[in-house]
Enzyme design. Structure first.
Site, PDB file in Angstrom:
ATOM      1  CB  CYS A 147      23.011  21.386  36.907  1.00 43.61           C
ATOM      2  SG  CYS A 147      23.326  19.368  36.238  1.00 43.61           S
ATOM      3  CB  CYS A 156      25.818  16.838  38.836  1.00 44.74           C
ATOM      4  SG  CYS A 156      26.199  18.006  38.836  1.00 44.74           S
ATOM      5  CB  CYS A 194      24.001  16.583  34.769  1.00 39.91           C
ATOM      6  SG  CYS A 194      25.481  16.794  35.203  1.00 39.91           S
ATOM      7  CE  LYS A 239      28.649  21.734  32.781  1.00 39.10           C
ATOM      8  NZ  LYS A 239      27.861  21.372  33.668  1.00 39.10           N
ATOM      9  NE  ARG A 288      32.321  16.834  37.063  1.00 41.32           N
ATOM     10  CZ  ARG A 288      32.720  16.024  36.060  1.00 41.32           C
ATOM     11  NH1 ARG A 288      32.938  14.931  35.545  1.00 41.32           N
ATOM     12  NH2 ARG A 288      32.765  16.673  35.251  1.00 41.32           N
ATOM     13  CE  LYS A 336      30.743  24.919  33.110  1.00 40.07           C
ATOM     14  NZ  LYS A 336      30.037  24.204  34.204  1.00 40.07           N
ATOM     15  CE1 TYR A 351      34.536  28.180  41.889  1.00 46.30           C
ATOM     16  CE2 TYR A 351      35.752  28.168  39.078  1.00 46.30           C
ATOM     17  CZ  TYR A 351      34.382  27.774  39.782  1.00 46.30           C
ATOM     18  OH  TYR A 351      33.316  26.650  39.433  1.00 46.30           O
TER      19      TYR A 351
HETATM   20  C1  PBG Z   1      27.225  21.129  36.899  1.00 42.69           C
HETATM   21  C2  PBG Z   1      27.831  22.275  36.986  1.00 42.69           C
HETATM   22  C3  PBG Z   1      29.408  21.747  36.511  1.00 42.69           C
HETATM   23  C4  PBG Z   1      30.479  22.688  36.651  1.00 42.69           C
HETATM   24  C5  PBG Z   1      29.737  23.832  36.455  1.00 42.69           C
HETATM   25  N1  PBG Z   1      28.107  23.902  36.861  1.00 42.69           N
HETATM   26  C6  PBG Z   1      30.451  20.494  36.856  1.00 42.69           C
HETATM   27  C7  PBG Z   1      30.250  19.040  36.038  1.00 42.69           C
HETATM   28  O1  PBG Z   1      29.432  19.402  34.791  1.00 42.69           O
HETATM   29  O2  PBG Z   1      30.763  18.245  36.306  1.00 42.69           O
HETATM   30  C8  PBG Z   1      31.862  23.479  36.412  1.00 42.69           C
HETATM   31  C9  PBG Z   1      32.239  24.524  36.534  1.00 42.69           C
HETATM   32  C10 PBG Z   1      34.188  24.405  37.213  1.00 42.69           C
HETATM   33  O3  PBG Z   1      34.323  23.575  37.268  1.00 42.69           O
HETATM   34  O4  PBG Z   1      34.048  25.825  37.900  1.00 42.69           O
HETATM   35  N2  PBG Z   1      27.253  20.199  35.930  1.00 42.69           N
END
Ligand code: PBG
Length: 317
Positions: free
Chosen positions: A120, A122, A130, A190, A200, A243, A308
């Site tokens: 990604c 971001c 992203c 997602k 973040r 997710k 985690y």
């Molecule tokens: C990258 C990404 C994100 C997460 C995993 N890959 C953040 C987002 O989309 O803002 C979130 C993972 C988490 O909250 O544990 N885009």
């Protein structure tokens, strides 16, 4: 046959009986631990919102990776916090970038650990979105090539599977076109979720304006989730990921029933942070709550969970 002949409590009497009839179990084979690589040396920088999780310099990523492997965790998912950010996120595909260096170090020093990477932009863009911008929106097609380059640089660094999480249309196909042999774990479903907040903070990837609803999914939709999955499989994804996990058990179940590929779930930062915070305040038992949530996610149909708690789980099982 009903009561008094049928008595479901008969099988709940002892630990052994309960174990014999248990339908769902957790195993270290089925969890992946996220790791966050940052510049520097000897750096372990904890994050307030995500207790127990830290940004780590490459040497510390290696130390943690070795500990995870020793504890029995088989796989990690790598994220990077780069030294420099720019409009395109060009550190994402730099062959000497933070994730690429972490990959090479882990490959050399912890050979038993399976290395997955989040693909990604971001964490690498100065605006935190992203993909590349066209005015105030993320330009889909212009972003695809950059994601593909990023994935290739990860594989060259030693990644064994890549996990695109950007939610651009066509990204799986763009990556598949340049990496025919690499497993793609697609964050196919997602959602634009409030539960990513602590992530973040650790990944330093909050958007500097607006939000991600223009590319991530609306939490209200499940039929659209199945369309995302079908498209990603057609484009060459090997694994479908849902997710967040706990607020979306119905989605995990539907994806499991509809598709025969492996289905994974990402138990995201907010899901973890909520339990940690409640446990720290003395309101619940972290271990019991974590095991219950993980079991529920597996029961819903996830074969593997990015969590985690992967390291803690190694001690708990
Ligand atoms: C990258 C990404 C994100 C997460 C995993 N890959 C953040 C987002 O989309 O803002 C979130 C993972 C988490 O909250 O544990 N885009």
């Amino acid at each position: 046959m009903s009561f008094p002949v049928t008595r479901l409590r008969r099988l709940r009497r002892t630990d052994a009986l309960r174990a014999l009839v248990r339908e769902t179990s957790l195993s270290l084979d089925d969890v992946v631990m996220p790791l966050f690589a940052c510049p520097g040396e000897g750096v372990v920088r904890p994050v307030e919102g995500l207790p127990g999780i830290a940004q780590r310099s490459v040497d510390e990523v290696v130390r943690e990776g070795a500990e995870l492997a020793r504890a029995g965790v088989r796989a990690v998912l790598l994220f990077g916090i780069p030294e420099e950010k720019d409009g395109e996120g060009s550190e994402a595909w730099n062959e000497d970038g933070i994730v690429q260096r972490a990959l090479r170090a882990l490959r050399a020093e912890v050979p038993g650990l399976t290395l997955l990477t989040d693909v990604c932009l971001c964490e690498y863009t100065d605006h935190g979105h992203c993909g590349v911008l066209d005015g105030d929106t993320v330009a889909n097609d212009e972003t695809l090539d950059l994601l593909a380059r990023t994935a290739v640089s990860h594989v060259e660094g030693g990644a064994e599977a890549v996990c695109p999480s950007d939610m651009m249309d066509g990204r799986v196909g763009a990556i598949r076109a340049v990496l025919p042999e690499t497993p793609i774990v697609s964050y196919a479903v997602k959602y634009a979720s409030a539960f990513y907040g602590p992530f973040r903070e650790v990944a330093e990837s909050a958007p500097s304006f607006g939000d991600r609803r223009g590319y991530q999914m609306d939490p209200a939709n499940i039929r659209e989730a199945l369309r995302e999955c079908a498209l990603d499989l057609e484009e060459g994804a090997d694994v479908l990921m849902v997710k967040p996990a706990l607020p979306y058990l119905d989605v995990i179940r539907s994806v499991r029933e509809r598709f025969d590929c492996p289905v994974w779930a990402y138990q995201v930062s907010g899901e973890y942070a909520m339990v940690r915070a409640a446990a720290e305040a003395g309101h619940l038992d972290e271990r019991a709550a974590a095991l219950e949530a993980l079991t529920a996610i597996k029961r819903a149909g996830a074969g593997t969970i990015v969590t985690y708690w992967a390291k803690d789980l190694a001690g708990w099982l």
